[in-house]
Each structure stands twice: as C-alpha cells, then as structure tokens.
Design an enzyme around this catalytic site. Structure first.
Site, PDB file in Angstrom:
ATOM      1  N   HIS A 287       0.833  -1.205   0.000  1.00  8.43           N
ATOM      2  CA  HIS A 287       0.000   0.000   0.000  1.00  8.43           C
ATOM      3  C   HIS A 287       0.866   1.253   0.000  1.00  8.43           C
ATOM      4  CE1 HIS A 287       0.306   0.834   4.416  1.00  8.43           C
ATOM      5  NE2 HIS A 287       0.268  -0.481   4.552  1.00  8.43           N
ATOM      6  N   ASP A 299       6.262   0.815   6.627  1.00  4.92           N
ATOM      7  CA  ASP A 299       4.820   0.594   6.466  1.00  4.92           C
ATOM      8  C   ASP A 299       4.226   1.676   5.579  1.00  4.92           C
ATOM      9  OD1 ASP A 299       2.254  -0.387   6.823  1.00  4.92           O
ATOM     10  OD2 ASP A 299       1.969   0.594   8.750  1.00  4.92           O
ATOM     11  N   GLU A 333      -4.926   1.819   2.443  1.00  4.69           N
ATOM     12  CA  GLU A 333      -5.023   0.652   3.325  1.00  4.69           C
ATOM     13  C   GLU A 333      -5.169   1.083   4.772  1.00  4.69           C
ATOM     14  OE1 GLU A 333      -3.476  -2.447   6.103  1.00  4.69           O
ATOM     15  OE2 GLU A 333      -2.695  -0.450   5.714  1.00  4.69           O
ATOM     16  N   GLU A 334      -4.469   2.149   5.156  1.00  2.00           N
ATOM     17  CA  GLU A 334      -4.367   2.503   6.568  1.00  2.00           C
ATOM     18  C   GLU A 334      -5.693   2.924   7.195  1.00  2.00           C
ATOM     19  OE1 GLU A 334      -2.083   1.754   8.349  1.00  2.00           O
ATOM     20  OE2 GLU A 334      -0.149   1.913   7.374  1.00  2.00           O
ATOM     21  N   ASP A 361       3.482  -6.366   3.329  1.00  2.00           N
ATOM     22  CA  ASP A 361       3.041  -5.291   4.230  1.00  2.00           C
ATOM     23  C   ASP A 361       3.425  -5.618   5.671  1.00  2.00           C
ATOM     24  OD1 ASP A 361       1.864  -3.046   5.291  1.00  2.00           O
ATOM     25  OD2 ASP A 361      -0.188  -3.819   5.201  1.00  2.00           O
ATOM     26  N   HIS A 431       3.474   2.809  12.455  1.00  2.00           N
ATOM     27  CA  HIS A 431       2.562   3.947  12.681  1.00  2.00           C
ATOM     28  C   HIS A 431       3.152   5.043  13.564  1.00  2.00           C
ATOM     29  CE1 HIS A 431      -1.234   1.219  11.902  1.00  2.00           C
ATOM     30  NE2 HIS A 431      -0.403   1.281  10.869  1.00  2.00           N
TER      31      HIS A 431
END
Length: 464
Positions: A287, A299, A333-334, A361, A431
């Site tokens: 992503h 990520d 995606e997030e 991922d 994140h």
C-alpha cells in the site's frame, strides 16, 4: 523373451529420461532463482526508490498532497521499466488531517504537571478548542468497561492500558490481541459517558514514540463522538504508576484533527503480459499510503518498492512470464482499504481471472518465508518449492493470511500469500514518528524483493 527384454529396456530408458527431466527442471529453477537473487543484490532499484519516497516525499496519508506526489513518482518509475502497460485506477478515499501537534499532561496536584507524548488516532475528532481536562480511569481492555459501569466512567477520560503480549513470538498475534482498544475504544467508552480516551501504543518496546492507527466510530452520530489519542509506552507506564499512587490525577489533552469530505486518489498499476496464458493474472503489491508520522518507510514504502522490483528483476534477468504479472500499489489501506476494495470490484466487473495474489506489508526486514491462504492441495504443491528457498534462509512456509489489500480478491480459485519478514522489530516503528528510511537495511529490503520475485516465478511456471 526378446520382447520382455525390449520392454524392460524401454521402461529403464523411460525412468532415466523422467528423472533426468525432473533433475533438469530443478536445476533450471535453482539457476533462475539464483539469478533473481544475484540481480536484486547487485542491480536492484528498490532502495533508491524508497529513499525518494521517504526523504523527498515523506508521510503519504490518504488524500494528501504527499500521497498524490507518491502516485506520480511511482507511476513514472514503472513507466521507465519498459513494461507492457502502466495506468492509474481512480478511487475515492477519506481525507483526515491531524492539524497542529497534540499536547497532553497529567496533574498530580494543582499546578504540578508532567507532560506526556501523545498523538491523535486516525479518524478521531478534535477536542474542544480549550482541550479536555478531567479525571482519568485506567482499564485493561474494552471488556473492563462493562465491569466498571457508567457510575465510574462518566465524565472521565478512559485510559486503555492493555499491552502487547511480549511472550508471543509472532508479534502480529500480539498486536491482534489488543488492537481492538485502539480501533473501537472511543466508541465503546462513549457509551458509558467518557469524555475521551487515551490508548497505550501498540508497541512492544518502551520508548517515547506514540503510535497512531485507525479507529472507528461505526455509525455513531458526530455529536456523540469523543476524541481518541495514543500515548507512548514510557508515558503509559508512568501514568499507570502515578495513578496507583494517586487515583485523583487529572489528565489534560488537546488535539486539532479534522475529517473532510472524500477526495479522488488512485491505485498505481503496471503489468507484463503473459506470453501463453495472458488471461491468468498474478498480482502482487503493497500500500502506497502511510500515516503522516515518520515517512512510512517500513509501512509500507518497503512493500511497494519490493513489488515494483519484481517487474524490474524479471526484465533484467530476461524472464518472460507465461501468465500476466501485475503490480498494484494500493491507496488507503491505513484508514479505509478503499484501494483494495476498488481493485477487487473492477477485477470482478471485468471478469478477470486472478490465480495468485501476494502482498508485502510487514516491513522491509529480513525475509523468513511466506504465509498462504489456500486449499490443502495447493499448499502441498507450494511446500514442494520450499527447498528452493533454503539456500536463502527464506523457507518458513505456513498456512495463514495473505494481506489486507488482496483480501477482497479472495474466492475459491485464488491463492493469497503474504511475505513474512522477521517481525521482532516491526512494531517498534509501526505507525510512529520513527518509521523512517534510516531504519531500513538495504540488503534486507533487496532479499525480500528477490524472495517475492522467486515465488512469483514458480507460480507463473507451474500454476495450481
């Protein structure tokens, strides 16, 4: 007697030819896979691509200018590879903006305060302009809200402090066991009259980085929603200890995030057409969006450039796939999975036949193997390829999940797979502000790309 001798000779010759052919096929696979790994480690482009995505563009939150810059950049790079087709697939995505930096402290006695590191969770509403200051109550998970009841929660800030389980070797299992408090904590706490929620970061390490992530209010009315923020693990431990000493502590936090109307964005897609079975599609990707903290290197910038690298490796090694091989850089995606859902929707509307989908991922760390969502019969065939990956120490093959973006493609005819790197450090960065390019090792990133290309080569050659 003579006929019996001839038959025996023919059988012997057939057996020799058969085993010679099998040995030749195995050697050919070994040679092609070695060529893929050698090329990835000596001529790969992924690390340079990731450098640009991370350091020239940065965090790529859905709907942001940076997300669009990443779309333009990756499309240009894919165009430069000389593949058969590159295109953008429109998709509407949510647009959430963090606003000015968050601020928080807890007050042990009037005027005596300790600042703590927090960040708004993705999708959260803002606090009132003056912030929120109230008593705080600690809980060990969503289920404890019912035990405490409205009398003890109403008018307070709920502090979700369930940690990731350090005893689980599979860190993704540890994450899954406590991420519900981040995703649904605000919705559930608001039912008991809470004013806001603070959630312990999904992180196995003790540090000062708060980790964001998506949260949901479901179909709750906007005026009933309460703000939600993550707190760093060090600050969470300090707050928990302080509460044990003084349950009357007051907590203050202020955040300025805002949800806007959906905006148009794109999935980035490129493919090499199959030479003999072009209607059978093998898809792979990551992503392209990330959170706005850090630069999204692990990520999922890593997964995107590894997937792009597969096409580059096929071109550089001269491999011409029988089936169509397609990379998709999914958007959103997030905080919505809109890109994955849109891709599957369009594929279904065009009656495309996908036989295999692979997602990266889980960060750009050392690859260990793959997980497969498949029938037992197909998994048995896949396990037959395991020995080809042993020289590269990438032979951890297990039944499991593929990935969030490829999940919507699932049906009885497709095999889904996920690249499985070593996950022990992944949630240190996930994140958070320290998900940055300098945390990615070039060689580990390249090994992951080579592993993906090798598996796709085998699927293309042998099918299911």
């Amino acid at each position: 007697m003579k006929n019996s001798y001839r038959v025996k000779n023919k059988l012997t010759l057939l057996i020799v030819i058969t085993f010679s052919y099998l040995g030749f096929a195995q050697i050919t696979d070994q040679e092609q896979i070695k060529k893929i790994y050698d090329t990835a480690l000596s001529q790969g482009k992924g690390y340079d691509w990731l450098n640009y995505l991370s350091n020239q563009i940065g965090g790529r939150l859905s709907g942001s200018i940076q997300a669009q810059q990443a779309i333009d950049y990756t499309k240009a790079q894919l165009d430069s590879l000389g593949v058969d087709e590159v295109w953008l697939q429109p998709v509407m995505v949510p647009k959430w903006v963090r606003g000015t930096p968050e601020f928080a402290y807890f007050e042990t006695t009037p005027g005596v305060t300790t600042n703590v590191a927090i960040c708004a969770l993705g999708g959260s509403v803002a606090t009132p302009q003056q912030g929120i200051k109230a008593g705080i109550i600690e809980v060990d998970g969503i289920e404890q809200l019912t035990v405490l009841g409205k009398d003890k929660i109403e008018g307070k800030i709920v502090f979700f402090n369930k940690p990731m389980d350090p005893t689980l070797i599979n860190t993704f299992s540890s994450y899954s066991n406590c991420v519900d408090q981040r995703y649904a904590g605000a919705l559930e706490a608001s039912k008991f009259g809470a004013l806001g929620v603070i959630v312990r970061s999904m992180n196995l390490r003790l540090d000062d980085f708060p980790h964001t992530g998506s949260m949901s209010y479901g179909d709750q009315l906007v005026n009933e929603r309460i703000p939600a923020a993550a707190i760093s693990t060090n600050a969470a431990d300090l707050l928990s200890t302080s509460l044990k000493l003084n349950p009357e502590i007051k907590f203050y936090f202020k955040q300025n995030c805002k949800q806007f109307d959906d905006v148009q964005s794109f999935n980035v897609i490129a493919e090499i057409k199959g030479t003999s079975k072009p209607d059978e599609i093998i898809v792979f990707g990551g992503h392209l969006d990330s959170w706005d903290l850090g630069d999204g290197a692990h990520d999922d910038g890593a997964g995107c450039v590894q997937s792009m690298e597969v096409l580059n490796l096929f071109k550089k090694t001269g491999y011409k796939p029988k089936r169509t091989v397609r990379v998709v850089l999914f958007m959103n995606e997030e905080n919505g999975l809109r890109g994955g859902n849109k891709y599957a929707e369009v594929a279904a509307s065009q009656n495309e036949k996908h036989i295999f989908a692979l997602e990266s991922d889980s960060g750009g760390f050392t690859p260990r193997g793959f997980s497969f969502d498949s029938t037992d019969k197909d998994f048995e065939k896949i396990k037959g390829w395991k020995s080809l990956f042993e020289p590269y120490l990438v032979h951890y093959f297990e039944k499991g999940s593929g990935g969030a973006d490829i999940g919507p493609l699932k049906n009885e005819d497709i095999v889904l797979a996920g690249l499985r790197p070593d996950s022990q450090r992944y949630f240190d960065h996930h994140h958070s502000e320290n998900d940055t390019f300098d945390q990615v090792n070039k060689r580990e990133l390249e090994l992951g790309a080579a592993s993906m290309a090798s598996l796709i080569y085998l699927v293309d050659k042998y099918g299911f």
